[in-house]
Structures are given as C-alpha cells and as structure tokens.
Design a protein around this motif. Structure first.
Motif, short mmCIF file in Angstrom:
data_model
loop_
_atom_site.label_atom_id
_atom_site.label_comp_id
_atom_site.label_asym_id
_atom_site.label_seq_id
_atom_site.Cartn_x
_atom_site.Cartn_y
_atom_site.Cartn_z
N TYR A 1 60.61 22.59 5.18
CA TYR A 1 59.80 21.92 6.20
C TYR A 1 58.72 21.06 5.54
O TYR A 1 58.00 21.52 4.64
N LYS B 1 54.48 26.98 15.14
CA LYS B 1 54.84 25.56 15.31
C LYS B 1 56.04 25.18 14.44
O LYS B 1 56.87 24.35 14.83
N THR C 1 58.44 27.39 13.26
CA THR C 1 59.65 28.18 13.49
C THR C 1 60.14 28.19 14.93
O THR C 1 61.33 28.43 15.17
N LYS D 1 62.64 24.87 17.83
CA LYS D 1 63.48 23.93 17.07
C LYS D 1 64.92 24.44 17.04
O LYS D 1 65.17 25.64 16.96
N THR D 2 65.86 23.52 17.10
CA THR D 2 67.27 23.86 16.98
C THR D 2 67.93 22.94 15.97
O THR D 2 67.50 21.80 15.77
N CYS D 3 68.97 23.44 15.33
CA CYS D 3 69.73 22.66 14.34
C CYS D 3 71.12 23.25 14.28
O CYS D 3 71.42 24.26 14.94
N THR E 1 68.33 28.51 15.84
CA THR E 1 66.89 28.23 15.86
C THR E 1 66.25 28.47 14.50
O THR E 1 65.07 28.16 14.32
N CYS F 1 65.92 27.05 11.29
CA CYS F 1 66.22 25.76 10.66
C CYS F 1 65.56 25.58 9.29
O CYS F 1 66.02 24.77 8.49
#
Length: 385
Positions: free
Chosen positions: A318, A343, A345, A348-350, A358, A360
């Motif tokens: 990140y 914020k 972790t 977010k999705t990938c 989730t 990522c």
C-alpha cells in the motif's frame, strides 16, 4: 781373459720399459684415488653445510608452490549443491552474479525435501528504523524466510548477533532514485536471493515498509497465489506513455509501454526472467532517464511483454499518492492509529486468483522512524503479531 773380465765390469744394467709402465700407472691411480677421496670429503662437507643453511627456505618454497589440501575433502553430494551460501558477502561482480543466478534446473520436481521460503529483500539507504517491528513479525518462523539487505556501500550496519538482520547485507553499490542504478540494485538483490534454491518468492521492500498482517497470513497468501504481484498498466497521460522514447523500438513499442509500482512480490520464474535479461536492459538504460523513471517502467514493461499471463497486475504494498507530488505520503507518529489501518484494510476489493477478495495489501509504506513506537503498541491488536 782379462779383456773379457773388463767388459763384464763395464756392463750397464737397464730396466725393461715394459716393467716401468705398470708402476707409473699404479702411482697415477693412487694419486687420482687420493684426489677423489679428498674431493668426496670436501663435497660431503659443503653439501651438508649448505643443506643446513637452506633447509627452511626450501621447505617454505615447496609449501608455497604446493596447493594446500584439507586433511579431509567432503565428497561431492547433492547437499553441497543445494546448501545456501554460508556468507552473503562474495567477490563476484554483477555480470558473474547474474550469470550464476540465472542457472535453472530443467527438471521441475525436486529430488529432496524442499521447504519453500520467501526472500524479503530490503532496498535501503542505511539503517532499518522498523527493524524491531520486523523482528516480531519474523519470530517463530525460522526456515520459512530469508533476508537480504542492499544498502549504500558506505553504510556499516550494527545489528547484534541475535538479530535476524545480522550479516544479511549483500555486496552493494550506489543506487540513485529514478535511474538504472536503482533497477540494478533490485536485480542484485534478486540474484543473491536466487542463489538459495529454497527461495520461491521474492518481496521488494524499503526501510520505510511495514507488514500489515502476521507471517502466517502473508506466507499462505503468497504461496497460494497463481500470479505474481506487479502493477503493469497502460497509462496514456504524460506520466505514462509520455515517457516513452521511440528509439526503444522495435524491441519495445509504444503499445508495449507499461507503468507500475516499484515494489513487487514475484515468484522464482519471474525473478529468473529479470536477472537473465539482456534484451530490454540496454534499451531502458539508454533511453529511459529522468523524467522517465526507469524503476516504474523497466520490469513492468518487460514482464508484460514476456509473461503477461503470470501477472496479477497489482502490488501488495500500500502506498498513498493522494497528497500529490513526486513522492508518496510519509506517515509519522501522529498518523499511526487504528483508524489509519482501517482506512487501508477496509472497504477495498481486488482480485485474488481471479476471485474477489477484501484482503488486498500485505505491506504498506512510507513510515517515518517516529511511527515505530505506536506501531509496536498496535502490532498485537491491529497487525496480529
């Protein structure tokens, strides 16, 4: 009668010449024998004298000229081939190192019990301010990781013998931001790590990086992945395609040009691809110079051309670019709290093995030394170690 007696009294006796010759020969032989004995005695004395004087230098010369051999030579075995180097420092230059690291077994299965490891490669200027946090991360996982550090040549590390970073420096050279020397340092790290046949995955980190999860989660996530993690995307703007130089064709065309994060997590196949490259390196070395930042384009473009099917096309590290500028945001003591990690972790999705997830990011940067104290306090609750 008187006359006859007179003749008898005047007779001179002569020695027969045939009898005189053996006598002279005998005398000559005796003289020669005496001289021979004298010379022999003199030679023995002289030889003995000089032999005593020269025995030490002669022995030293023989020892110096004779290759030394150990009393016991270990027979060549498989173990001698697969054993990782006992010391990371060596005298190989870059050409020799890259050649040695590019040697690959052609048979895919291993004829021995191999525990695959992750090579954590730290590209630093000097100290590792986050070392105490990393020490906690690695604790209890010996045999499943290895560590390599590329720092400035002038830096003299002072890790104690109990540290996991003790004597993990590799032969290094100056690495300048945005220039090919940075990619050369990364190739140097990969090549040294490839010398250990058990290293299967290779993660590039900086001194400002931290782990976001415990070792078991990182290990499992990495080894279950079918893809390597390197961002490689086509950016049409001035900071993407705008950095392309037409002189790189036809080896690299504009349609091949890719950009991505410097920080990667790749498997052994792609690590070998990078260290063995002699096709793309000359083009990037000559035609990608600031304002073309080669560490954002070289590996990303090359692997996109050679092995696009092996890339997840994202990084697991990140980085916050939201503040703008040539460098990402740096997080200090005031930034490091539970809300900050939420914020990163949450929300977010990938894609992971072509399926949404989730989880990522496994690592994050850039953290200032002042962030170490709150990170150690949060590690057990937030990071899981």
């Amino acid at each position: 009668m008187a006359l006859e007696e007179g003749k008898d009294s005047g007779v001179t006796f002569r020695i027969n010449p045939s009898r005189a010759f053996p006598l002279r020969l005998l005398q000559f032989s005796l003289v020669f024998l005496a001289l021979g004995l004298g010379f022999s005695v003199f030679s023995m004395y002289t030889t003995r004298y000089f032999k005593i004087q020269n025995v030490v230098p002669i022995a030293q010369t023989i020892l110096e000229q004779t290759p030394s051999k150990p009393c016991f030579e270990e027979p060549i075995s498989l173990e001698s081939w697969i054993r990782p180097p006992s010391k990371l420092m060596h005298t190989m230059n870059d050409s020799e190192l890259l050649w040695r690291a590019s040697l690959v077994p052609r048979i895919k299965s291993y004829p021995f019990k191999r525990v695959p490891k992750i090579a954590f490669m730290f590209l630093t200027k000097g100290p590792l301010p986050m070392a105490p946090l990393w020490e906690r991360f690695f604790k209890g996982n010996e045999g499943r990781y290895s560590i390599y550090i590329h720092s400035m040549p002038s830096y003299d590390p002072d890790f104690p013998p109990s540290s996991v970073f003790y004597k993990r420096q590799i032969p290094s050279q100056v690495a300048e931001w945005g220039r090919m020397s940075m990619c050369e340092a990364e190739r140097r790290l990969l090549a040294n790590a490839l010398l250990d046949i058990s290293n299967e995955w290779f993660i590039l980190l900086s001194e400002a990086c931290i782990p976001l999860n415990n070792f078991s989660i990182v290990y499992r996530y990495i080894f279950r992945s079918r893809y390597s993690f390197m961002g490689s995307f086509d950016e049409p703007g001035p900071y993407g395609r705008g950095r392309y130089n037409g002189n790189m064709g036809p080896v690299v065309n504009l349609t091949d040009w890719r950009k991505g994060s410097q920080w990667f997590e790749i498997n052994r196949v792609l690590a070998v691809k990078i260290v063995e490259d002699t096709t793309y390196y000359p083009k990037f070395e000559e035609f990608c110079r600031p304002a073309c930042y080669v560490d954002e384009h070289y590996f990303q473009t090359m692997l996109s051309i050679e092995t696009p099917h092996l890339l997840a096309n994202r990084s697991l590290t990140y980085v916050d670019w939201s503040r703008g500028g040539a460098h990402p945001a740096t997080f200090g003591k005031g930034d490091t709290n539970k809300d900050f990690f939420k914020k990163i972790t949450e929300g977010k999705t990938c894609l992971y093995n072509n399926q949404p997830t989730t989880l990522c990011f496994l690592f994050a940067r850039k953290f200032a030394p002042s962030a170490l104290e709150p990170l150690l306090e949060l590690a057990s609750d937030v990071l899981g170690f």
